[in-house]
Motif scaffolding. Structure first.
Motif, PDB file in Angstrom:
ATOM      1  N   TYR A   1      77.775  51.611  74.927  1.00 60.24           N
ATOM      2  CA  TYR A   1      77.975  51.681  73.481  1.00 60.24           C
ATOM      3  C   TYR A   1      77.393  50.462  72.782  1.00 60.24           C
ATOM      4  CZ  TYR A   1      80.960  55.839  73.596  1.00 60.24           C
ATOM      5  OH  TYR A   1      81.438  57.122  73.752  1.00 60.24           O
ATOM      6  N   ASP A   2      77.586  49.282  73.353  1.00 61.81           N
ATOM      7  CA  ASP A   2      77.064  48.072  72.724  1.00 61.81           C
ATOM      8  C   ASP A   2      75.549  48.121  72.588  1.00 61.81           C
ATOM      9  OD1 ASP A   2      79.471  46.675  72.253  1.00 61.81           O
ATOM     10  OD2 ASP A   2      79.585  46.115  74.360  1.00 61.81           O
ATOM     11  N   ARG A   3      74.847  48.621  73.610  1.00 60.77           N
ATOM     12  CA  ARG A   3      73.390  48.719  73.517  1.00 60.77           C
ATOM     13  C   ARG A   3      72.971  49.788  72.502  1.00 60.77           C
ATOM     14  NH1 ARG A   3      73.670  47.058  78.964  1.00 60.77           N
ATOM     15  NH2 ARG A   3      74.312  49.131  79.646  1.00 60.77           N
ATOM     16  N   SER A   4      73.682  50.914  72.489  1.00 66.30           N
ATOM     17  CA  SER A   4      73.324  51.988  71.558  1.00 66.30           C
ATOM     18  C   SER A   4      73.573  51.606  70.106  1.00 66.30           C
ATOM     19  CB  SER A   4      74.119  53.252  71.891  1.00 66.30           C
ATOM     20  OG  SER A   4      73.809  53.728  73.183  1.00 66.30           O
ATOM     21  N   LEU A   5      74.556  50.734  69.885  1.00 62.80           N
ATOM     22  CA  LEU A   5      74.966  50.390  68.522  1.00 62.80           C
ATOM     23  C   LEU A   5      74.590  48.965  68.142  1.00 62.80           C
ATOM     24  CD1 LEU A   5      78.509  52.023  68.773  1.00 62.80           C
ATOM     25  CD2 LEU A   5      76.456  52.990  67.694  1.00 62.80           C
TER      26      LEU A   5
ATOM     27  N   LYS B   1      69.982  60.195  66.316  1.00 67.26           N
ATOM     28  CA  LYS B   1      70.019  58.735  66.379  1.00 67.26           C
ATOM     29  C   LYS B   1      71.392  58.236  65.920  1.00 67.26           C
ATOM     30  CE  LYS B   1      65.742  58.163  67.673  1.00 67.26           C
ATOM     31  NZ  LYS B   1      65.448  57.666  69.051  1.00 67.26           N
ATOM     32  N   PRO B   2      71.884  57.161  66.514  1.00 68.17           N
ATOM     33  CA  PRO B   2      73.219  56.665  66.154  1.00 68.17           C
ATOM     34  C   PRO B   2      73.373  56.375  64.668  1.00 68.17           C
ATOM     35  CG  PRO B   2      72.449  55.580  68.146  1.00 68.17           C
ATOM     36  CD  PRO B   2      71.302  56.381  67.624  1.00 68.17           C
TER      37      PRO B   2
ATOM     38  N   ARG C   1      68.397  53.460  82.832  1.00 65.61           N
ATOM     39  CA  ARG C   1      69.712  53.985  83.220  1.00 65.61           C
ATOM     40  C   ARG C   1      70.865  53.285  82.513  1.00 65.61           C
ATOM     41  NH1 ARG C   1      69.997  56.976  87.950  1.00 65.61           N
ATOM     42  NH2 ARG C   1      71.914  55.953  88.656  1.00 65.61           N
ATOM     43  N   THR C   2      70.574  52.227  81.798  1.00 68.27           N
ATOM     44  CA  THR C   2      71.630  51.491  81.093  1.00 68.27           C
ATOM     45  C   THR C   2      71.787  51.952  79.647  1.00 68.27           C
ATOM     46  OG1 THR C   2      70.016  49.779  80.534  1.00 68.27           O
ATOM     47  CG2 THR C   2      71.365  49.435  82.517  1.00 68.27           C
ATOM     48  N   HIS C   3      71.079  53.014  79.248  1.00 78.34           N
ATOM     49  CA  HIS C   3      71.139  53.494  77.875  1.00 78.34           C
ATOM     50  C   HIS C   3      71.703  54.913  77.821  1.00 78.34           C
ATOM     51  CE1 HIS C   3      68.529  50.051  77.357  1.00 78.34           C
ATOM     52  NE2 HIS C   3      68.573  50.193  76.044  1.00 78.34           N
ATOM     53  N   MET C   4      72.183  55.272  76.653  1.00 79.20           N
ATOM     54  CA  MET C   4      72.673  56.628  76.445  1.00 79.20           C
ATOM     55  C   MET C   4      72.260  57.101  75.058  1.00 79.20           C
ATOM     56  SD  MET C   4      76.762  56.163  75.725  1.00 79.20           S
ATOM     57  CE  MET C   4      77.339  55.539  74.116  1.00 79.20           C
ATOM     58  N   ALA C   5      72.366  58.398  74.847  1.00 73.86           N
ATOM     59  CA  ALA C   5      72.062  59.008  73.560  1.00 73.86           C
ATOM     60  C   ALA C   5      73.248  59.867  73.141  1.00 73.86           C
ATOM     61  CB  ALA C   5      70.806  59.857  73.667  1.00 73.86           C
ATOM     62  N   PHE C   6      73.232  60.305  71.883  1.00 73.45           N
ATOM     63  CA  PHE C   6      74.269  61.202  71.377  1.00 73.45           C
ATOM     64  C   PHE C   6      73.635  62.572  71.158  1.00 73.45           C
ATOM     65  CE2 PHE C   6      75.675  56.957  70.160  1.00 73.45           C
ATOM     66  CZ  PHE C   6      76.988  56.984  70.613  1.00 73.45           C
TER      67      PHE C   6
ATOM     68  N   LEU D   1      73.917  60.220  79.215  1.00 70.87           N
ATOM     69  CA  LEU D   1      73.226  59.096  79.851  1.00 70.87           C
ATOM     70  C   LEU D   1      71.741  59.377  79.984  1.00 70.87           C
ATOM     71  CD1 LEU D   1      75.708  58.081  82.705  1.00 70.87           C
ATOM     72  CD2 LEU D   1      75.635  57.322  80.320  1.00 70.87           C
ATOM     73  N   ASN D   2      70.943  58.359  79.748  1.00 73.42           N
ATOM     74  CA  ASN D   2      69.496  58.482  79.914  1.00 73.42           C
ATOM     75  C   ASN D   2      69.133  58.357  81.393  1.00 73.42           C
ATOM     76  OD1 ASN D   2      69.140  58.710  77.196  1.00 73.42           O
ATOM     77  ND2 ASN D   2      68.221  56.696  76.903  1.00 73.42           N
ATOM     78  N   PRO D   3      68.157  59.142  81.856  1.00 71.06           N
ATOM     79  CA  PRO D   3      67.697  58.957  83.233  1.00 71.06           C
ATOM     80  C   PRO D   3      66.965  57.628  83.393  1.00 71.06           C
ATOM     81  CG  PRO D   3      66.319  60.558  82.089  1.00 71.06           C
ATOM     82  CD  PRO D   3      67.470  60.249  81.174  1.00 71.06           C
TER      83      PRO D   3
END
Length: 208
Positions: free
Chosen positions: A148-152, A120-121, A87-92, A82-84
């Motif tokens: 996941y929807d935002r990341s992808l 990057k995804p 806060r609604t985003h995440m990374a791999f 999870l991104n600080p």
């Protein structure tokens, strides 16, 4: 299979989470082994060099046998972080054997955030993602956070062959007859359960 028409997404999410949490530890272990057998020899898994998975939480089917298998084969493995902010985003982020993990704000274990180890995804080959519910057309019901929807989201603008391939993982008891998809939902290429392999919208069929 659950008939979803009479239930709201919140009601359906609550029911399906209850179902997977009700599975016994033995049933969870058996499901994890069945999942491993279905995926470990599949071409999507064998050919992938960069694979993102997740650590199980809230009764999710456990992919850690696949994580270990990927490492044995020399593949690079990644977990969501999870991104600080936002806060609604995440990374791999790449994770290695014996790396110390810590709980995020949802209590899910993840590696300490390090952007240098993130990928990057669109540079991943395969993402194995958790589901709350799924249907045979590649529809996915998640926990409701939209990470996941935002990341992808970039995948909605592409057609034809692309990376990463998205495969949802779930218990068979999480299958529903139909999931209405919103404009922001990213469909799956397939869903794999302890009982079968379901191709996505292109095939809509179960393979034992």
């Amino acid at each position: 299979m659950i008939a979803s028409e009479s239930l709201s997404r919140a009601e359906l999410r609550r029911l399906l989470r209850q179902r997977r949490r009700a599975l016994t530890p033995l049933e969870q272990r058996q499901a994890a082994r069945a999942l491993y057998r279905r995926l470990a020899t599949h071409a999507l898994f064998r050919r992938a060099r960069h694979i993102a998975l997740y650590l199980p939480n809230d009764g999710e089917i456990d992919p850690r046998l696949l994580l270990e298998e990927a490492r044995r084969r020399g593949k690079a493995t990644y977990l969501p972080v999870l991104n600080p902010w936002p806060r609604t985003h995440m990374a791999f982020q790449r994770v290695r054997a014996n790396e110390r993990l810590r709980g995020n704000r949802f209590g899910i274990a993840e590696p300490a955030r390090n952007p240098k180890n993130q990928r990057k995804p669109w540079a991943l080959d395969l993402i194995l993602l958790p589901l709350v519910g799924f249907d045979e057309s590649g529809g996915r019901l998640g926990m409701g956070g939209g990470f996941y929807d935002r990341s992808l989201a970039f995948l909605r603008r592409r057609s034809g062959e692309h990376k990463p391939r998205l495969v949802g993982l779930a218990h068979e008891c999480q299958k529903v007859d139909h999931l209405a998809q919103a404009s922001w939902d990213v469909p799956l290429q397939a869903c794999v359960t302890d009982s079968g392999w379901y191709d996505g919208a292109a095939h809509c069929a179960k393979r034992e």
